[in-house]
Design a protein around this motif. Sequence first.
Motif, PDB file in Angstrom:
ATOM      1  N   LEU A 282       0.872  -1.404  -0.171  1.00 34.28           N
ATOM      2  CA  LEU A 282       0.066  -0.003  -0.059  1.00 34.28           C
ATOM      3  C   LEU A 282       0.862   1.257  -0.113  1.00 34.28           C
ATOM      4  N   ILE A 283       2.047   1.277   0.673  1.00 33.64           N
ATOM      5  CA  ILE A 283       2.844   2.579   0.699  1.00 33.64           C
ATOM      6  C   ILE A 283       3.740   2.839  -0.369  1.00 33.64           C
ATOM      7  N   THR A 284       3.702   1.809  -1.424  1.00 39.34           N
ATOM      8  CA  THR A 284       4.574   1.771  -2.490  1.00 39.34           C
ATOM      9  C   THR A 284       3.498   1.860  -3.901  1.00 39.34           C
ATOM     10  N   LEU A 285       2.214   1.883  -3.563  1.00 41.07           N
ATOM     11  CA  LEU A 285       1.188   2.031  -4.502  1.00 41.07           C
ATOM     12  C   LEU A 285       1.343   3.161  -5.476  1.00 41.07           C
ATOM     13  N   GLY A 286       1.499   2.746  -6.784  1.00 42.19           N
ATOM     14  CA  GLY A 286       1.671   3.847  -7.901  1.00 42.19           C
ATOM     15  C   GLY A 286       3.270   3.938  -8.319  1.00 42.19           C
ATOM     16  N   ARG A 287       4.005   3.238  -7.499  1.00 41.75           N
ATOM     17  CA  ARG A 287       5.557   3.241  -7.734  1.00 41.75           C
ATOM     18  C   ARG A 287       5.983   1.937  -8.044  1.00 41.75           C
ATOM     19  N   PHE A 288       5.620   0.894  -7.467  1.00 39.82           N
ATOM     20  CA  PHE A 288       5.940  -0.469  -7.592  1.00 39.82           C
ATOM     21  C   PHE A 288       4.654  -1.291  -7.932  1.00 39.82           C
ATOM     22  N   ASP A 289       4.839  -1.969  -9.059  1.00 40.63           N
ATOM     23  CA  ASP A 289       3.559  -2.767  -9.350  1.00 40.63           C
ATOM     24  C   ASP A 289       3.799  -4.222  -8.649  1.00 40.63           C
ATOM     25  N   HIS A 290       5.237  -4.728  -8.587  1.00 36.04           N
ATOM     26  CA  HIS A 290       5.323  -6.280  -8.207  1.00 36.04           C
ATOM     27  C   HIS A 290       5.959  -6.266  -6.984  1.00 36.04           C
ATOM     28  N   LEU A 291       5.231  -7.024  -5.932  1.00 33.02           N
ATOM     29  CA  LEU A 291       5.641  -7.515  -4.846  1.00 33.02           C
ATOM     30  C   LEU A 291       5.961  -8.935  -4.723  1.00 33.02           C
ATOM     31  N   GLN A 292       7.356  -9.200  -4.459  1.00 31.95           N
ATOM     32  CA  GLN A 292       7.596 -10.737  -4.642  1.00 31.95           C
ATOM     33  C   GLN A 292       7.747 -11.306  -2.999  1.00 31.95           C
ATOM     34  N   VAL A 293       7.348 -12.477  -3.042  1.00 30.82           N
ATOM     35  CA  VAL A 293       7.500 -13.112  -1.833  1.00 30.82           C
ATOM     36  C   VAL A 293       8.477 -14.046  -1.685  1.00 30.82           C
ATOM     37  N   ALA A 294       9.589 -14.003  -0.777  1.00 34.07           N
ATOM     38  CA  ALA A 294      10.678 -14.725  -0.757  1.00 34.07           C
ATOM     39  C   ALA A 294      10.430 -16.090  -0.156  1.00 34.07           C
ATOM     40  N   TRP A 295      10.064 -17.021  -1.171  1.00 33.93           N
ATOM     41  CA  TRP A 295       9.493 -18.257  -0.429  1.00 33.93           C
ATOM     42  C   TRP A 295      10.682 -19.138   0.213  1.00 33.93           C
TER      43      TRP A 295
END
Length: 374
Positions: A282-295
């Motif tokens: 939410l805080i990066t909305l508009g700047r980062f499209d992709h959030l990756q899980v470090a599985w």
Amino acid sequence: MVLREWARDAHAAVDEAREALRHVADDPASLTDDEWVALLGATGSELDALCALADSARRRVTDGESLTFVVNRNLDTAVIAADRDDLPPLESLVDEARHLGATEICMQGPIPVDAPGDQYLRLVERIHAAAPDLHLHAFRPPEVRDAATRMGIPIVDFLRQAHDAGLGSVPGTAAQVLDDEVRAYLGNGVAPTVREWVETIETAHSVGLFSTATLLYGHVETPHHQVAHLRLLNGIQSRTGGFSELILMPMVPAMAAPHLHGVATSTVSRRETRAVHAVARLITLGRFDHLQVAWTKHDRDTTEQILVGGADDIGGLLLDGELMPSAGQEAGRVLDVDDLVDIAARVGRAPRQRTTAYTDPPADRVLPIPQVRP
């Protein structure tokens, strides 16, 4: 120095989280740092609501129905650069990865201390010559600075030469937490400063390389440090547009340096992991499209909860093969096709292969992945 401990009145914390939730639902960009900190402490129904908002945001900025992944192989720079007799040549490892379906080679870590500085460039040239169609994702900011120092040239010149030789992108790891006091403690006094890390990443972006962005949590940092770190990454992205994705990683105590054994959180709670990923989305909305899980850093249940709480990507399959050498912390960690399909089904998404740059892979590189119905 143990900064992480922070105490708040439980009832006040719930009230603050509820108020911040109302604001973030209306306009995430309007939240203050204190409101983000309140959300990082969310529990119970407030945490569930926060994660639901983050997942709604994920659906808006991605195609909404896919769980993306890249097919890659990790190599440890120090191992590869040593040219050990007991390991296959670098070219054989690259060729095997390509035949297994990889589209990316990831290489991290410094070359041996007695190696010539230009060996960083020689490795890039060898990988690119062996498989020009594979994307090379290599050299964290500390390695970039090490290479430039050893070669006696400015950072920008090394990065240009590496890019020309076949380097496609750089890992944004070693960011840890972008606060000099925290970094000095984590690095036992020898970590690059925030200024140096930012300078290196922005220089990489300026010569045409993109990078990942990361946050390492679960050690001495406070929620205020986490918020400040994400704000700083937002600032870089606004200036350069060079980050491809954001990856949040808990510190794994077993992998911590000796001086951190008593500091690294023995088990980062699932509550905190869910909250920090939701806030990051939410805080990066508009700047980062992709959030990756470090599985590789989480158990299966936690991975799935992150994927329904804001994350859209599961990273790399980390191909194994007959020739695979030690690959650092991820050695032996492989996410196979069956695991991928099962996770996608459980979170209601369809697996979709991507390249490092989040484009569709060439037709001859697409793995045969059974599709699941979202």
